[in-house]
Write an enzyme that holds these catalytic residues in place. Structure first.
Site, PDB file in Angstrom:
ATOM      1  N   SER A  99       8.381  48.413  29.693  1.00 10.73           N
ATOM      2  CA  SER A  99       9.742  49.004  29.708  1.00 10.73           C
ATOM      3  C   SER A  99       9.800  50.496  30.033  1.00 10.73           C
ATOM      4  CB  SER A  99      10.501  48.786  28.383  1.00 10.73           C
ATOM      5  OG  SER A  99      11.060  47.500  28.323  1.00 10.73           O
ATOM      6  N   THR A 100       8.644  51.175  30.170  1.00 12.77           N
ATOM      7  CA  THR A 100       8.705  52.641  30.306  1.00 12.77           C
ATOM      8  C   THR A 100       8.827  53.133  31.746  1.00 12.77           C
ATOM      9  OG1 THR A 100       6.304  52.930  30.427  1.00 12.77           O
ATOM     10  CG2 THR A 100       7.302  52.928  28.225  1.00 12.77           C
ATOM     11  N   ASN A 132      10.615  40.973  35.112  1.00 16.39           N
ATOM     12  CA  ASN A 132      12.074  40.900  34.918  1.00 16.39           C
ATOM     13  C   ASN A 132      12.430  39.441  34.667  1.00 16.39           C
ATOM     14  OD1 ASN A 132      12.775  39.547  37.494  1.00 16.39           O
ATOM     15  ND2 ASN A 132      11.990  41.439  38.383  1.00 16.39           N
ATOM     16  N   VAL A 181      10.701  51.425  35.363  1.00 21.13           N
ATOM     17  CA  VAL A 181      12.040  51.094  35.883  1.00 21.13           C
ATOM     18  C   VAL A 181      13.050  50.922  34.740  1.00 21.13           C
ATOM     19  CG1 VAL A 181      13.333  49.330  37.164  1.00 21.13           C
ATOM     20  CG2 VAL A 181      11.066  50.015  37.945  1.00 21.13           C
ATOM     21  N   VAL A 222       4.444  47.603  37.836  1.00 24.01           N
ATOM     22  CA  VAL A 222       3.246  46.813  37.535  1.00 24.01           C
ATOM     23  C   VAL A 222       3.456  45.350  37.936  1.00 24.01           C
ATOM     24  CG1 VAL A 222       3.822  46.330  35.108  1.00 24.01           C
ATOM     25  CG2 VAL A 222       1.444  46.499  35.808  1.00 24.01           C
ATOM     26  N   ASP A 223       4.678  44.893  37.882  1.00 24.53           N
ATOM     27  CA  ASP A 223       5.005  43.514  38.283  1.00 24.53           C
ATOM     28  C   ASP A 223       4.649  43.285  39.760  1.00 24.53           C
ATOM     29  OD1 ASP A 223       6.107  40.965  38.157  1.00 24.53           O
ATOM     30  OD2 ASP A 223       8.194  41.647  38.138  1.00 24.53           O
ATOM     31  N   ASP A 265      -5.511  51.036  36.407  1.00 24.96           N
ATOM     32  CA  ASP A 265      -4.667  50.003  37.010  1.00 24.96           C
ATOM     33  C   ASP A 265      -4.877  48.694  36.250  1.00 24.96           C
ATOM     34  OD1 ASP A 265      -3.450  48.117  38.618  1.00 24.96           O
ATOM     35  OD2 ASP A 265      -4.431  48.781  40.462  1.00 24.96           O
TER      36      ASP A 265
HETATM   37  N1  AR6 Z   1      -1.144  49.261  36.201  1.00 32.19           N
HETATM   38  C1  AR6 Z   1      -0.760  49.702  34.974  1.00 32.19           C
HETATM   39  N2  AR6 Z   1       0.440  50.233  34.724  1.00 32.19           N
HETATM   40  C2  AR6 Z   1       1.292  50.342  35.774  1.00 32.19           C
HETATM   41  C3  AR6 Z   1       0.976  49.900  37.074  1.00 32.19           C
HETATM   42  C4  AR6 Z   1      -0.312  49.346  37.269  1.00 32.19           C
HETATM   43  N3  AR6 Z   1      -0.723  48.884  38.464  1.00 32.19           N
HETATM   44  N4  AR6 Z   1       2.048  50.148  37.881  1.00 32.19           N
HETATM   45  C5  AR6 Z   1       2.987  50.740  37.111  1.00 32.19           C
HETATM   46  N5  AR6 Z   1       2.532  50.865  35.849  1.00 32.19           N
HETATM   47  P1  AR6 Z   1       7.364  49.196  35.232  1.00 32.19           P
HETATM   48  P2  AR6 Z   1       9.324  48.191  33.278  1.00 32.19           P
HETATM   49  C6  AR6 Z   1       3.192  51.432  34.658  1.00 32.19           C
HETATM   50  O1  AR6 Z   1       8.435  49.877  36.016  1.00 32.19           O
HETATM   51  O2  AR6 Z   1       9.764  49.580  32.950  1.00 32.19           O
HETATM   52  C7  AR6 Z   1       9.778  45.794  37.852  1.00 32.19           C
HETATM   53  O3  AR6 Z   1      10.510  45.917  39.028  1.00 32.19           O
HETATM   54  C8  AR6 Z   1       4.346  52.380  34.875  1.00 32.19           C
HETATM   55  O4  AR6 Z   1       3.869  53.693  35.198  1.00 32.19           O
HETATM   56  O5  AR6 Z   1       6.301  48.475  35.948  1.00 32.19           O
HETATM   57  O6  AR6 Z   1       9.082  47.235  32.152  1.00 32.19           O
HETATM   58  C9  AR6 Z   1      10.006  44.467  37.177  1.00 32.19           C
HETATM   59  O7  AR6 Z   1      10.181  43.414  38.106  1.00 32.19           O
HETATM   60  C10 AR6 Z   1       4.993  52.329  33.499  1.00 32.19           C
HETATM   61  O8  AR6 Z   1       4.302  53.209  32.615  1.00 32.19           O
HETATM   62  O9  AR6 Z   1       8.005  48.120  34.184  1.00 32.19           O
HETATM   63  C11 AR6 Z   1      11.244  44.705  36.374  1.00 32.19           C
HETATM   64  O10 AR6 Z   1      12.410  44.578  37.160  1.00 32.19           O
HETATM   65  C12 AR6 Z   1       4.766  50.905  33.045  1.00 32.19           C
HETATM   66  O11 AR6 Z   1       3.754  50.371  33.911  1.00 32.19           O
HETATM   67  C13 AR6 Z   1      11.096  46.136  35.944  1.00 32.19           C
HETATM   68  O12 AR6 Z   1      10.269  46.753  36.924  1.00 32.19           O
HETATM   69  C14 AR6 Z   1       5.980  50.005  33.116  1.00 32.19           C
HETATM   70  O13 AR6 Z   1       6.720  50.318  34.282  1.00 32.19           O
HETATM   71  C15 AR6 Z   1      10.408  46.263  34.609  1.00 32.19           C
HETATM   72  O14 AR6 Z   1      10.445  47.613  34.220  1.00 32.19           O
END
Ligand code: AR6
Length: 168
Positions: free
Chosen positions: A119-120, A26, A122, A35-36, A12
């Site tokens: 980016s990987t 975003n 959402v 993660v956000d 995490d």
């Molecule tokens: N620690 C590490 N990695 C994580 C965690 C965590 N706690 N939670 C998720 N991941 P994403 P994006 C991974 O969707 O694709 C948000 O709503 C996850 O498994 O967090 O850049 C923002 O506000 C994946 O491998 O980010 C934006 O609207 C990676 O982090 C949008 O999502 C990125 O997944 C950004 O989308």
């Protein structure tokens, strides 16, 4: 300039003890899922209040805030591209996220930083392609950051980074 030491960790991002954690945000910078959402929950409401003053962030760019309740001193918020098939500048925009994040970490003289797989989730960027961009960019961008941790939240991400890092 020496290359940063790269490492890979399954876990995490919010609990990493580093100078800078990078948030896959975003363009509103006001929080979201993935993660956000985890970073905003862990950093506390002061982060959102601070982010309100930043005027958002364009895709491929980055802004920095304090870490508030995180162990990390700083959070770099960067906005990755939404994957739209790969012919819409996604690769360059994703590389730009890593370059801008490193530049901001250098500005605060960070020695260590942790990245999620921007980016990987959402935003649907294919995991292996995104890992290539991440590794290629951090190894080709001059930086004084000494240690970079890639934090994989799932097996698919860990496997992609592991394969690429061991092949180097
Ligand atoms: N620690 C590490 N990695 C994580 C965690 C965590 N706690 N939670 C998720 N991941 P994403 P994006 C991974 O969707 O694709 C948000 O709503 C996850 O498994 O967090 O850049 C923002 O506000 C994946 O491998 O980010 C934006 O609207 C990676 O982090 C949008 O999502 C990125 O997944 C950004 O989308």
């Amino acid at each position: 300039m020496a290359l940063p030491q790269l490492s890979l960790l399954r876990g995490d991002l919010t609990t990493q003890v580093v100078d800078v954690v990078v948030n896959a945000a975003n363009s509103s910078l006001l929080g979201g899922g993935g993660v956000d959402g985890a970073i905003h929950r862990a950093a506390g409401p002061s982060l959102r209040q601070h982010c309100r003053t930043l005027g958002g962030c364009r895709t491929g760019q980055a802004k920095i805030t304090p870490g508030f309740d995180l162990d990390a001193s700083w959070i770099v918020h960067t906005v990755g591209p939404v994957w739209r098939g790969g012919h819409n500048g996604e690769e360059e925009l994703l590389a730009s996220c890593y370059r801008e994040s490193l530049a901001l970490a250098d500005e605060v003289r960070a020695a260590s930083m942790a990245f999620p797989a921007i980016s990987t989730g959402v935003f649907r960027y294919p995991t292996i392609e995104a890992a290539k961009v991440a590794i290629d960019t951090v190894t080709s961008t001059p930086t004084k950051v000494a240690a970079i941790v890639f934090v994989a939240f799932n097996d698919e991400t860990w496997n992609a980074y592991h394969a690429l890092l061991t092949a180097r």
